[in-house]
Design a protein around this motif. Structure first.
Motif, mmCIF file in Angstrom:
data_model
loop_
_atom_site.group_PDB
_atom_site.id
_atom_site.type_symbol
_atom_site.label_atom_id
_atom_site.label_comp_id
_atom_site.label_asym_id
_atom_site.label_seq_id
_atom_site.Cartn_x
_atom_site.Cartn_y
_atom_site.Cartn_z
ATOM 1 N N GLY A 211 8.654 -3.742 -19.339
ATOM 2 C CA GLY A 211 8.322 -4.115 -17.968
ATOM 3 C C GLY A 211 8.274 -2.925 -17.014
ATOM 4 O O GLY A 211 7.950 -3.074 -15.844
ATOM 5 N N THR A 212 8.593 -1.706 -17.512
ATOM 6 C CA THR A 212 8.524 -0.516 -16.644
ATOM 7 C C THR A 212 7.057 -0.242 -16.308
ATOM 8 O O THR A 212 6.209 -0.279 -17.188
ATOM 9 N N ARG A 213 6.796 0.017 -15.050
ATOM 10 C CA ARG A 213 5.395 0.207 -14.669
ATOM 11 C C ARG A 213 5.064 1.694 -14.537
ATOM 12 O O ARG A 213 5.414 2.340 -13.562
ATOM 13 N N LEU A 214 4.408 2.208 -15.558
ATOM 14 C CA LEU A 214 3.990 3.612 -15.590
ATOM 15 C C LEU A 214 2.505 3.631 -15.926
ATOM 16 O O LEU A 214 2.073 2.908 -16.819
ATOM 17 N N GLY A 215 1.746 4.424 -15.244
ATOM 18 C CA GLY A 215 0.322 4.432 -15.574
ATOM 19 C C GLY A 215 -0.445 5.516 -14.852
ATOM 20 O O GLY A 215 0.125 6.383 -14.190
ATOM 21 N N VAL A 216 -1.762 5.468 -15.033
ATOM 22 C CA VAL A 216 -2.654 6.430 -14.389
ATOM 23 C C VAL A 216 -3.313 5.699 -13.211
ATOM 24 O O VAL A 216 -3.761 4.559 -13.354
ATOM 25 N N LEU A 217 -3.315 6.348 -12.068
ATOM 26 C CA LEU A 217 -3.939 5.739 -10.883
ATOM 27 C C LEU A 217 -5.426 6.090 -10.898
ATOM 28 O O LEU A 217 -5.787 7.266 -10.853
ATOM 29 N N ILE A 218 -6.254 5.078 -11.004
ATOM 30 C CA ILE A 218 -7.701 5.319 -10.974
ATOM 31 C C ILE A 218 -8.167 5.141 -9.531
ATOM 32 O O ILE A 218 -8.020 4.072 -8.937
ATOM 33 N N VAL A 219 -8.687 6.210 -8.983
ATOM 34 C CA VAL A 219 -9.080 6.209 -7.565
ATOM 35 C C VAL A 219 -10.604 6.151 -7.467
ATOM 36 O O VAL A 219 -11.292 6.949 -8.103
ATOM 37 N N HIS A 220 -11.120 5.219 -6.709
ATOM 38 C CA HIS A 220 -12.567 5.179 -6.456
ATOM 39 C C HIS A 220 -12.795 5.876 -5.118
ATOM 40 O O HIS A 220 -12.379 5.372 -4.079
ATOM 41 N N GLN A 221 -13.458 7.033 -5.196
ATOM 42 C CA GLN A 221 -13.596 7.840 -3.978
ATOM 43 C C GLN A 221 -14.796 7.366 -3.165
ATOM 44 O O GLN A 221 -15.737 8.106 -2.939
ATOM 45 N N PRO B 177 15.074 0.378 -10.715
ATOM 46 C CA PRO B 177 14.670 -0.821 -11.454
ATOM 47 C C PRO B 177 13.486 -1.482 -10.754
ATOM 48 O O PRO B 177 13.482 -1.621 -9.525
ATOM 49 N N GLY B 178 12.471 -1.833 -11.523
ATOM 50 C CA GLY B 178 11.281 -2.461 -10.924
ATOM 51 C C GLY B 178 10.349 -1.452 -10.280
ATOM 52 O O GLY B 178 9.343 -1.819 -9.673
ATOM 53 N N GLY B 179 10.700 -0.153 -10.369
ATOM 54 C CA GLY B 179 9.888 0.884 -9.726
ATOM 55 C C GLY B 179 8.580 1.133 -10.460
ATOM 56 O O GLY B 179 8.342 0.613 -11.553
ATOM 57 N N ARG B 180 7.749 1.951 -9.837
ATOM 58 C CA ARG B 180 6.421 2.186 -10.391
ATOM 59 C C ARG B 180 6.085 3.673 -10.318
ATOM 60 O O ARG B 180 6.356 4.319 -9.309
ATOM 61 N N CYS B 181 5.536 4.202 -11.391
ATOM 62 C CA CYS B 181 5.161 5.619 -11.415
ATOM 63 C C CYS B 181 3.702 5.746 -11.824
ATOM 64 O O CYS B 181 3.289 5.177 -12.829
#
Ligand SMILES: NC(=O)c1ccc[n+]([C@@H]2O[C@H](COP(=O)([O-])OP(=O)(O)OC[C@H]3O[C@@H](n4cnc5c(N)ncnc54)[C@H](OP(=O)(O)O)[C@@H]3O)[C@@H](O)[C@H]2O)c1
Length: 347
Positions: free
Chosen positions: A272-282, A243-247
């Motif tokens: 409220g589930t946090r799921l998404g794409v991680l955008i990385v600035h290299q 619960p409250g986790g993030r993916c």
């Protein structure tokens, strides 16, 4: 394997580079003589000492997943015919607007969205590179930028005491993320193929899972899930989250990434589930602190092996077969920063 071995560049303005014109296997790669790049106004031209292989190079070669064909749906676009984005080398020329660097500076960085580091020279945006910390070899510096940036972003999502699951942990970003997370007091479950699990235990992973035998989404619950090779449904990820986790997914199939961007975002709004794409600035700010930790000996950058420019097809094939433990390095010139010999070397 179609590798025409050419003499070192003798003509002024030419260089050797590994070129491909069709999506496919490493057989498409050919060592050729091509024009040397000139710097744009905001660029530096880097005389490449070392480069490294990332999953994005393998994806770019295969043209798979579909997002790897964005710049060239049928054939690799003109600007993408030389793969490689991670680089370490010496500044050979600077553009008109560049004031931070001079010829001879030893720099490293990830030039994505540009490509072209599997070559003797590459034009890099000056903002994408930074001076190499004392204590790193060129090979280590070339292995770091993209992997360290992804690892930094990924581990920033977890707090001490959290349970983090990293899917695809035996690769470049994962092997750094596991170490960074363990040092932060995070409980790490590392997922990869069976051949990489001992390696992951040695890096400090608390638990390991063979993805070919076990379904990590039926384990957990985890506070943070990071997936660099995402293929699962939103609901599979969700059942493994506390619960409250993030993916977050960093890469994977086009379908899995699109699902995260659409259904994942929608679920966030309604539940409220946090799921998404991680955008990385290299960018240097993302990878330099990790490089400094490696230079101080606080962190290891596992290097699987070094391959010369004419052995780039073999280097990519090794990565593609999933045999590499850590980073595969392309050694373009002798490394004047020396360092202990890396075994096994190829050519
Ligand atoms: N979001 C962004 O802003 C951003 C920026 C840069 C890069 N990227 C993406 O980020 C990813 C970079 O990852 P990386 O450089 O760490 O890759 P990597 O070095 O290739 O590591 C990936 C690891 O995943 C393993 N793997 C493959 N299939 C798997 C599966 N089904 N389940 C679990 N593990 C599996 C691979 O092992 P085997 O294949 O041997 O089994 C390998 O050890 C790429 O997809 C790249 O396109 C995203």
């Amino acid at each position: 394997m179609r590798v025409a071995i050419l003499r070192a560049s003798v003509h002024h303005g030419c260089m050797r580079a590994v070129v491909y014109e069709r999506y496919g296997s490493p057989d498409e790669l050919e060592l050729r003589e091509v024009p040397r790049p000139d710097p744009g106004a905001d660029d530096v031209v880097v005389e490449v000492v070392a480069a490294s292989v990332n999953l994005s190079d393998w994806e770019g070669l295969r043209g798979d997943p579909a997002y790897a064909r964005m710049a060239g749906p049928v054939r690799p676009s003109a600007g993408r015919r030389i793969l490689g984005t991670d680089v370490a080398g010496r500044v050979a020329a600077v553009g008109a607007n560049v004031t931070d660097f001079t010829v001879g500076d030893e720099v490293f960085g990830d030039i994505m969205p540009r490509y072209g580091t599997f070559a003797e020279y590459v034009a890099a945006p000056a903002a994408s590179v930074v001076r190499i910390p004392r204590g790193l070899t060129f090979a280590q510096a070339a292995a770091l930028p993209q992997a360290a940036a992804i690892a930094t972003y990924a581990v920033s999502l977890a707090r001490p005491g959290d349970r983090l699951l990293f899917n695809g942990a035996g690769g470049g970003s994962g092997s750094l993320a596991v170490q960074l997370a363990v040092a932060k007091g995070v409980h790490v479950t590392a997922v990869d193929n069976a051949g990489k699990l001992d390696f992951l235990r040695r890096l400090g992973a608390d638990e390991v899972i063979d993805y070919r035998r076990d379904d990590f989404t039926r384990r957990g619950p985890f506070d943070v899930i990071v997936d660099v090779v995402a293929r699962r449904s939103i609901f599979a990820y969700r059942r493994a989250l506390a619960p409250g986790g993030r993916c977050v997914v960093v890469g994977g199939t086009t379908r899995a990434v699109l699902r995260m961007l659409t259904v994942g975002a929608l679920l966030g709004v309604v539940s409220g589930t946090r799921l998404g794409v991680l955008i990385v600035h290299q960018v240097p700010a993302a990878f330099l602190p990790v490089a400094e930790q490696v230079a101080r000996g606080e962190l290891a950058i596992p290097i699987d092996g070094r391959y010369s420019l004419d052995a780039v097809p073999e280097a990519l094939a090794r990565h593609g077969r999933g045999e590499a433990l850590g980073k595969v390095v392309v050694a373009v010139r002798d490394d004047p920063r020396g360092g202990p010999p890396l075994e096994p070397d190829r050519r």
